[in-house]
Motif scaffolding. Structure first.
Motif, PDB file in Angstrom:
ATOM      1  N   VAL A  12      10.468   2.542 -64.747  1.00 42.54           N
ATOM      2  CA  VAL A  12      11.044   1.767 -63.646  1.00 42.54           C
ATOM      3  C   VAL A  12       9.918   0.936 -63.032  1.00 42.54           C
ATOM      4  N   TYR A  13      10.263  -0.179 -62.428  1.00 41.84           N
ATOM      5  CA  TYR A  13       9.260  -1.034 -61.781  1.00 41.84           C
ATOM      6  C   TYR A  13       8.594  -0.271 -60.629  1.00 41.84           C
ATOM      7  N   PRO A  14       7.362  -0.638 -60.280  1.00 41.60           N
ATOM      8  CA  PRO A  14       6.644   0.111 -59.245  1.00 41.60           C
ATOM      9  C   PRO A  14       7.230  -0.138 -57.855  1.00 41.60           C
ATOM     10  N   ALA A  15       7.154   0.881 -57.021  1.00 42.26           N
ATOM     11  CA  ALA A  15       7.540   0.748 -55.617  1.00 42.26           C
ATOM     12  C   ALA A  15       6.441  -0.015 -54.876  1.00 42.26           C
ATOM     13  N   THR A  16       6.758  -0.489 -53.680  1.00 44.94           N
ATOM     14  CA  THR A  16       5.776  -1.197 -52.855  1.00 44.94           C
ATOM     15  C   THR A  16       5.369  -0.298 -51.684  1.00 44.94           C
ATOM     16  N   ASP A  17       4.439  -0.773 -50.881  1.00 46.48           N
ATOM     17  CA  ASP A  17       3.950   0.028 -49.758  1.00 46.48           C
ATOM     18  C   ASP A  17       5.041   0.361 -48.739  1.00 46.48           C
ATOM     19  N   ASP A  18       6.028  -0.519 -48.597  1.00 46.47           N
ATOM     20  CA  ASP A  18       7.065  -0.292 -47.586  1.00 46.47           C
ATOM     21  C   ASP A  18       8.408   0.099 -48.205  1.00 46.47           C
ATOM     22  N   TYR A  19       8.388   0.572 -49.445  1.00 40.73           N
ATOM     23  CA  TYR A  19       9.626   0.861 -50.171  1.00 40.73           C
ATOM     24  C   TYR A  19       9.388   2.044 -51.088  1.00 40.73           C
ATOM     25  N   VAL A  20      10.348   2.921 -51.186  1.00 38.66           N
ATOM     26  CA  VAL A  20      10.330   4.006 -52.171  1.00 38.66           C
ATOM     27  C   VAL A  20      11.637   3.941 -52.951  1.00 38.66           C
ATOM     28  N   HIS A  21      11.587   4.397 -54.201  1.00 34.74           N
ATOM     29  CA  HIS A  21      12.806   4.396 -55.007  1.00 34.74           C
ATOM     30  C   HIS A  21      13.811   5.416 -54.490  1.00 34.74           C
ATOM     31  N   ALA A  22      13.320   6.582 -54.066  1.00 31.59           N
ATOM     32  CA  ALA A  22      14.244   7.630 -53.638  1.00 31.59           C
ATOM     33  C   ALA A  22      13.529   8.633 -52.740  1.00 31.59           C
ATOM     34  N   LEU A  23      14.313   9.258 -51.879  1.00 31.06           N
ATOM     35  CA  LEU A  23      13.859  10.402 -51.103  1.00 31.06           C
ATOM     36  C   LEU A  23      14.766  11.566 -51.441  1.00 31.06           C
ATOM     37  N   GLU A  24      14.172  12.691 -51.746  1.00 26.24           N
ATOM     38  CA  GLU A  24      14.940  13.917 -51.959  1.00 26.24           C
ATOM     39  C   GLU A  24      14.893  14.703 -50.653  1.00 26.24           C
ATOM     40  N   ILE A  75      15.580   9.049 -40.482  1.00 23.01           N
ATOM     41  CA  ILE A  75      16.210   8.069 -41.370  1.00 23.01           C
ATOM     42  C   ILE A  75      15.750   8.305 -42.803  1.00 23.01           C
ATOM     43  N   VAL A  76      16.729   8.430 -43.711  1.00 19.40           N
ATOM     44  CA  VAL A  76      16.420   8.643 -45.131  1.00 19.40           C
ATOM     45  C   VAL A  76      16.977   7.533 -46.023  1.00 19.40           C
ATOM     46  N   GLY A 100       7.317   3.084 -38.206  1.00 18.54           N
ATOM     47  CA  GLY A 100       5.920   3.470 -38.148  1.00 18.54           C
ATOM     48  C   GLY A 100       5.238   3.432 -39.504  1.00 18.54           C
ATOM     49  N   GLY A 101       5.697   2.545 -40.383  1.00 16.15           N
ATOM     50  CA  GLY A 101       5.108   2.413 -41.705  1.00 16.15           C
ATOM     51  C   GLY A 101       5.642   3.390 -42.732  1.00 16.15           C
ATOM     52  N   ARG A 102       6.530   4.298 -42.323  1.00 15.87           N
ATOM     53  CA  ARG A 102       7.089   5.279 -43.262  1.00 15.87           C
ATOM     54  C   ARG A 102       8.100   4.588 -44.174  1.00 15.87           C
ATOM     55  N   PRO A 103       7.846   4.581 -45.487  1.00 20.99           N
ATOM     56  CA  PRO A 103       8.800   3.924 -46.387  1.00 20.99           C
ATOM     57  C   PRO A 103      10.028   4.805 -46.639  1.00 20.99           C
ATOM     58  N   VAL A 104      11.178   4.161 -46.706  1.00 18.54           N
ATOM     59  CA  VAL A 104      12.429   4.836 -47.056  1.00 18.54           C
ATOM     60  C   VAL A 104      13.142   3.971 -48.092  1.00 18.54           C
ATOM     61  N   PRO A 105      14.065   4.550 -48.855  1.00 19.94           N
ATOM     62  CA  PRO A 105      14.863   3.724 -49.761  1.00 19.94           C
ATOM     63  C   PRO A 105      15.636   2.689 -48.929  1.00 19.94           C
ATOM     64  N   THR A 106      15.520   1.451 -49.314  1.00 16.49           N
ATOM     65  CA  THR A 106      16.150   0.387 -48.539  1.00 16.49           C
ATOM     66  C   THR A 106      16.712  -0.682 -49.466  1.00 16.49           C
ATOM     67  N   THR A 107      17.756  -1.302 -49.015  1.00 12.41           N
ATOM     68  CA  THR A 107      18.361  -2.424 -49.722  1.00 12.41           C
ATOM     69  C   THR A 107      18.622  -3.519 -48.706  1.00 12.41           C
ATOM     70  N   ALA A 108      18.347  -4.756 -49.089  1.00 13.66           N
ATOM     71  CA  ALA A 108      18.672  -5.906 -48.245  1.00 13.66           C
ATOM     72  C   ALA A 108      19.608  -6.817 -49.030  1.00 13.66           C
ATOM     73  N   LEU A 109      20.696  -7.177 -48.388  1.00 15.93           N
ATOM     74  CA  LEU A 109      21.693  -8.056 -48.992  1.00 15.93           C
ATOM     75  C   LEU A 109      21.889  -9.282 -48.121  1.00 15.93           C
ATOM     76  N   VAL A 110      22.195 -10.390 -48.730  1.00 15.98           N
ATOM     77  CA  VAL A 110      22.564 -11.585 -47.976  1.00 15.98           C
ATOM     78  C   VAL A 110      24.083 -11.630 -47.944  1.00 15.98           C
ATOM     79  N   ALA A 111      24.621 -11.688 -46.723  1.00 17.65           N
ATOM     80  CA  ALA A 111      26.078 -11.627 -46.552  1.00 17.65           C
ATOM     81  C   ALA A 111      26.499 -12.484 -45.371  1.00 17.65           C
ATOM     82  N   GLN A 112      27.721 -12.910 -45.404  1.00 11.49           N
ATOM     83  CA  GLN A 112      28.280 -13.597 -44.255  1.00 11.49           C
ATOM     84  C   GLN A 112      28.745 -12.540 -43.265  1.00 11.49           C
ATOM     85  N   THR A 113      28.214 -12.588 -42.059  1.00 10.23           N
ATOM     86  CA  THR A 113      28.620 -11.629 -41.037  1.00 10.23           C
ATOM     87  C   THR A 113      29.960 -12.053 -40.442  1.00 10.23           C
TER      88      THR A 113
END
Length: 128
Positions: A12-24, A75-76, A100-113
């Protein structure tokens, strides 16, 4: 409760400093699913700018979490809905600051509100 970061280094592609693939999450006794939260003040008026709305969103999320005896540390999972892709950097900076810099699994989508003045909406899942 124990939270383990899952960032495989192969396949899988590498995670970034502010992103993780998953939290268990182990041993959680409660889950809190927070609806999409907008940058509205206590009277329901949206902040005038993107930064104003991001500050209001995180203030609102903190209040919702507090009502369940939780904080942003619980937040997870986080999903951001952006009205415009140009909001991505400001949204990421606000998220990193709020957590506070803690990475969590996150998704950003572009959507019409639903309302054009709502620039960003964020939903979270918290565990405790």
């Amino acid at each position: 409760m124990e939270i383990l970061t899952r960032n495989p280094s192969e396949g899988v592609y590498p995670a970034t400093d502010d992103y993780v693939h998953a939290l268990e999450v182990r041993g959680a006794q409660r889950l809190l699913f927070v609806a999409g939260t907008m940058g509205l003040d206590a009277q329901g008026v949206p902040g005038a700018t993107l930064d104003d709305q991001l500050q209001l969103i995180w203030s609102n999320i903190r209040a919702i979490l507090a009502s369940a005896g939780m904080t942003v540390d619980n937040i997870v999972r986080l999903t951001s809905y952006l009205r415009d892709p140009s909001y991505a950097d400001a949204n990421a900076k606000a998220r990193v600051a709020a957590l506070g810099g803690r990475p969590v699994p996150t998704t950003a989508l572009v959507a019409q509100t639903l309302v054009s003045e709502w620039l960003v909406e964020i939903e979270v899942i918290a565990a405790g």
